[in-house]
Design a protein around this motif. Structure first.
Motif, mmCIF file in Angstrom:
data_model
loop_
_atom_site.group_PDB
_atom_site.id
_atom_site.type_symbol
_atom_site.label_atom_id
_atom_site.label_comp_id
_atom_site.label_asym_id
_atom_site.label_seq_id
_atom_site.Cartn_x
_atom_site.Cartn_y
_atom_site.Cartn_z
ATOM 1 N N ASN A 313 -2.066 -32.708 28.492
ATOM 2 C CA ASN A 313 -2.962 -31.542 28.443
ATOM 3 C C ASN A 313 -2.305 -30.342 29.116
ATOM 4 N N LYS A 314 -2.709 -29.140 28.711
ATOM 5 C CA LYS A 314 -2.063 -27.914 29.186
ATOM 6 C C LYS A 314 -2.356 -27.614 30.651
ATOM 7 N N MET A 315 -3.462 -28.161 31.171
ATOM 8 C CA MET A 315 -3.797 -27.917 32.565
ATOM 9 C C MET A 315 -2.774 -28.551 33.502
ATOM 10 N N SER A 316 -2.026 -29.526 32.979
ATOM 11 C CA SER A 316 -0.996 -30.183 33.800
ATOM 12 C C SER A 316 0.114 -29.218 34.204
ATOM 13 N N ASN A 317 0.196 -28.074 33.514
ATOM 14 C CA ASN A 317 1.225 -27.068 33.832
ATOM 15 C C ASN A 317 0.647 -25.867 34.587
ATOM 16 N N ALA A 318 -0.570 -26.005 35.102
ATOM 17 C CA ALA A 318 -1.202 -24.902 35.827
ATOM 18 C C ALA A 318 -0.364 -24.509 37.046
#
Length: 352
Positions: A313-318
């Motif tokens: 998921n993209k939140m993993s790169n927050a």
């Protein structure tokens, strides 16, 4: 002989287990108990297909059994060649025409149902929702209502809701088996379908197209309520004040942390956002990230390590995960803030 009997018993056991386990699963995540028009019409096609396949199976097995017994090799006939029937035009016509007729019996209701469920007649006067599929969540924008939300779609019972669907990345597939069939969600073009629920309740949906490593975790919900409840929900969502001050001190601190670290990807209120889910009514949801139990501990863990819960998921790169600006204490405060986000309460505070 004993070896073969053991294999037969094993296969029978697996077959029995498969039948029993096929009835297990999440409530309202089945196409076999239709509670909406689309699911009901699709179920009729399923029954027709099963009836045809059952008939074919019975006829074939009957002929097979008859031939096996009637024409088995008998003692003294080891070198006998049975009468050959190649070139029998009558037989060839029969076994060519019958499959064509059976296919027509299945094809006609299938095509009729497909075109019916894809009809846009009455779309202009109905509730229209733009649906966007993303890895690995769903976004809903109510046309003309200035309402943006994610993961949970609210609809009134007994009304046709038209969905205009597009993907924000790869191909997805929108599927709520209890009330409707499937529809592909593509990045290049819009697909339109409508859904209609007969009863109030929560209907679970899935992405039915392999779209990445967390494809199986791309869940969402359709919440069907009465017309009065739906009208109130619309009013509450339209009057949300994103800057309303929470009551508790920790939630207030969480609001500030959220604004500094999360608001660039998420939104509260009707502001569109393209990166992460809209969190306007997060306090009313029953799941975190679509699949996790709605508990504060789970939310804190999700904020601190989303990759372990939903890989890819993209939140993993927050940014906050890399610069260490959000630790367990800060995540706890953000969780307090998010879990009090209920449109009716935010509206009330704003009105006061």
């Amino acid at each position: 002989m004993k070896g073969w009997m053991g294999k037969i018993r094993t296969l029978s056991l697996f077959g029995f287990m498969a039948i029993i386990l096929s009835g297990c699963g999440r409530e309202n995540l089945t196409a076999l108990v239709p509670k909406g028009y689309g699911a009901e019409e699709s179920f009729k096609v399923i029954l027709i297909s099963i009836a045809v396949m059952t008939l074919v199976f019975i006829v074939v097995m009957t002929i097979y059994t008859y031939v096996l017994i009637r024409y088995r090799q008998k003692k003294g006939q080891e070198n006998m060649i049975p009468k050959q029937t190649e070139g029998n035009k009558a037989l060839e016509v029969v076994w060519t025409v019958i499959p064509i007729l059976l296919l027509i019996i299945i094809a006609v209701p299938t095509l009729t149902t497909t075109y019916d469920l894809a009809s846009t007649e009455g779309k202009e006067d109905a509730i229209n929702v733009n649906v966007t599929g993303n890895q690995y969540w769903w976004h809903f924008e109510y046309q003309g209502e200035e309402i943006q939300t994610s993961q949970d779609m609210y609809i009134p019972v007994g009304e046709k809701i038209y969905l205009t669907m597009r993907s924000g990345d790869v191909i997805h597939s929108f599927w709520v088996p209890s009330i409707s069939g499937k529809m592909d969600v593509n990045p290049e073009n819009d697909n339109v379908m409508y859904i209609e629920a007969y009863e109030e309740g929560v209907y679970y949906g899935k992405c039915a197209e392999l779209c990445g490593e967390s494809h199986s975790l791309m869940d969402f919900k359709i919440v069907a309520v009465s017309q009065e409840e739906y009208d109130q929900w619309v009013t509450d969502m339209q009057n949300v004040d994103p800057e309303a001050t929470p009551e508790s001190t920790t939630a207030q601190e969480g609001q500030e942390l959220f604004a500094n670290s999360c608001l660039s990807c998420h939104a509260i209120g009707s502001s569109p956002v393209a990166v992460g889910p809209n969190l306007t009514n997060f306090g009313e949801r029953s799941k975190i990230a679509g699949v996790l139990p709605y508990e504060k501990e789970e939310l804190v863990e999700w904020i601190l390590d989303p990759e372990s819960k939903k890989p890819g998921n993209k939140m993993s790169n927050a940014p906050y995960l890399n610069d260490g600006s959000i630790g367990e204490e800060e995540a706890d405060k953000i969780a307090d803030y998010l879990m009090q986000l209920k449109p009716s309460e935010i509206t009330t505070k704003s009105a006061e």
